[in-house]
Design a protein around this motif. Structure first.
Motif, short mmCIF file in Angstrom:
data_model
loop_
_atom_site.label_atom_id
_atom_site.label_comp_id
_atom_site.label_asym_id
_atom_site.label_seq_id
_atom_site.Cartn_x
_atom_site.Cartn_y
_atom_site.Cartn_z
N LEU A 82 33.25 39.23 56.17
CA LEU A 82 33.91 38.92 57.43
C LEU A 82 35.16 38.07 57.22
N LYS A 83 36.20 38.34 58.00
CA LYS A 83 37.43 37.57 57.87
C LYS A 83 37.22 36.13 58.33
N THR A 84 36.13 35.85 59.04
CA THR A 84 35.82 34.49 59.49
C THR A 84 35.05 33.69 58.44
N ASP A 85 34.71 34.30 57.31
CA ASP A 85 34.00 33.60 56.24
C ASP A 85 34.87 32.46 55.73
N PRO A 86 34.28 31.27 55.50
CA PRO A 86 35.08 30.12 55.05
C PRO A 86 35.86 30.35 53.75
N ASN A 87 35.41 31.26 52.90
CA ASN A 87 36.06 31.51 51.62
C ASN A 87 36.61 32.92 51.54
N CYS A 88 36.96 33.49 52.67
CA CYS A 88 37.32 34.91 52.74
C CYS A 88 38.40 35.30 51.74
N ASP A 89 39.46 34.52 51.64
CA ASP A 89 40.58 34.90 50.76
C ASP A 89 40.16 34.96 49.29
N LYS A 90 39.37 33.98 48.85
CA LYS A 90 38.91 33.98 47.45
C LYS A 90 37.89 35.09 47.20
N ALA A 91 36.96 35.27 48.14
CA ALA A 91 35.95 36.32 48.00
C ALA A 91 36.60 37.70 48.04
N TYR A 92 37.61 37.87 48.88
CA TYR A 92 38.35 39.12 48.99
C TYR A 92 38.97 39.47 47.63
N ALA A 93 39.63 38.49 47.01
CA ALA A 93 40.25 38.70 45.70
C ALA A 93 39.20 39.03 44.64
N LEU A 94 38.07 38.33 44.68
CA LEU A 94 37.01 38.57 43.71
C LEU A 94 36.42 39.97 43.86
N ILE A 95 36.19 40.40 45.10
CA ILE A 95 35.61 41.73 45.35
C ILE A 95 36.60 42.83 44.94
N LEU A 96 37.89 42.66 45.25
CA LEU A 96 38.88 43.66 44.84
C LEU A 96 39.01 43.73 43.32
N THR A 97 38.91 42.58 42.66
CA THR A 97 38.94 42.57 41.20
C THR A 97 37.74 43.33 40.64
N ALA A 98 36.57 43.08 41.21
CA ALA A 98 35.36 43.79 40.77
C ALA A 98 35.51 45.29 40.98
N PHE A 99 36.08 45.67 42.11
CA PHE A 99 36.27 47.09 42.41
C PHE A 99 37.20 47.75 41.40
N THR A 100 38.34 47.13 41.13
CA THR A 100 39.30 47.74 40.20
C THR A 100 38.81 47.74 38.76
N ALA A 101 37.96 46.77 38.41
CA ALA A 101 37.46 46.68 37.03
C ALA A 101 36.14 47.43 36.85
N GLY A 102 35.57 47.98 37.92
CA GLY A 102 34.30 48.68 37.81
C GLY A 102 33.12 47.77 37.55
N MET A 103 33.23 46.51 37.98
CA MET A 103 32.16 45.54 37.77
C MET A 103 31.19 45.57 38.95
N THR A 104 30.02 44.97 38.76
CA THR A 104 29.03 44.94 39.83
C THR A 104 29.17 43.68 40.68
N VAL A 105 28.71 43.79 41.92
CA VAL A 105 28.75 42.68 42.86
C VAL A 105 27.36 42.49 43.44
N GLN A 106 26.97 41.25 43.61
CA GLN A 106 25.73 40.92 44.30
C GLN A 106 25.99 39.67 45.13
N GLY A 107 25.15 39.43 46.10
CA GLY A 107 25.35 38.27 46.94
C GLY A 107 24.20 38.06 47.89
N TYR A 108 24.51 37.37 48.99
CA TYR A 108 23.52 37.01 49.99
C TYR A 108 24.05 37.41 51.35
#
Length: 133
Positions: A82-108
């Protein structure tokens, strides 16, 4: 009652259905205190490889083949940051990096978010977001 003698200590053990119930309750309480799982309840685990990303008005919607559905949302295909997440900008960058690198993502996941008439699990960007090789 059953008595057990160990050196100078006598242990008195109650018998009957109430005693068994109390023992069971005690075991359940102790099991809860012994738990060390950090990603419990709303865990988006095991980690998934992101197959597609889509930026929406509500935030970043990203897809994988087999997301868990801890909140019983309508769709298990996607998870939303969600764009209302307190860390949205950092999480957004991390998720896009994972996507482009073919890495896995997990969370809560804290709940569901609505997009185009379907609800999707949300993902915390501020806590428990993990990218793996």
């Amino acid at each position: 009652m059953v008595k057990h003698k160990h050196s100078d200590i006598t242990i008195v053990e109650p018998k009957g259905p109430r005693a068994r119930l109390l023992k069971l309750f005690g075991l359940v309480i102790m099991a809860g205190f012994g738990s060390t799982t950090a990603l419990a309840g709303g865990a988006l685990y095991p980690a998934q490889v992101i197959t597609n990303v889509s930026f929406q008005e509500e935030g970043l919607l990203f897809f994988a083949d087999n997301w868990p559905n801890p909140n019983n949302c309508d769709s298990t295909a996607g998870v939303m940051l969600l764009k209302t997440d307190p860390n949205c900008d950092k999480a957004y960058a991390l998720i896009l990096t994972a996507f482009t690198a073919g890495m896995t993502v997990q969370g809560y996941s804290d709940g569901c978010a609505l997009h185009d008439g379907q609800s999707y699990n949300t993902i915390r960007g501020f806590k428990y977001l993990v990218v793996n090789k």
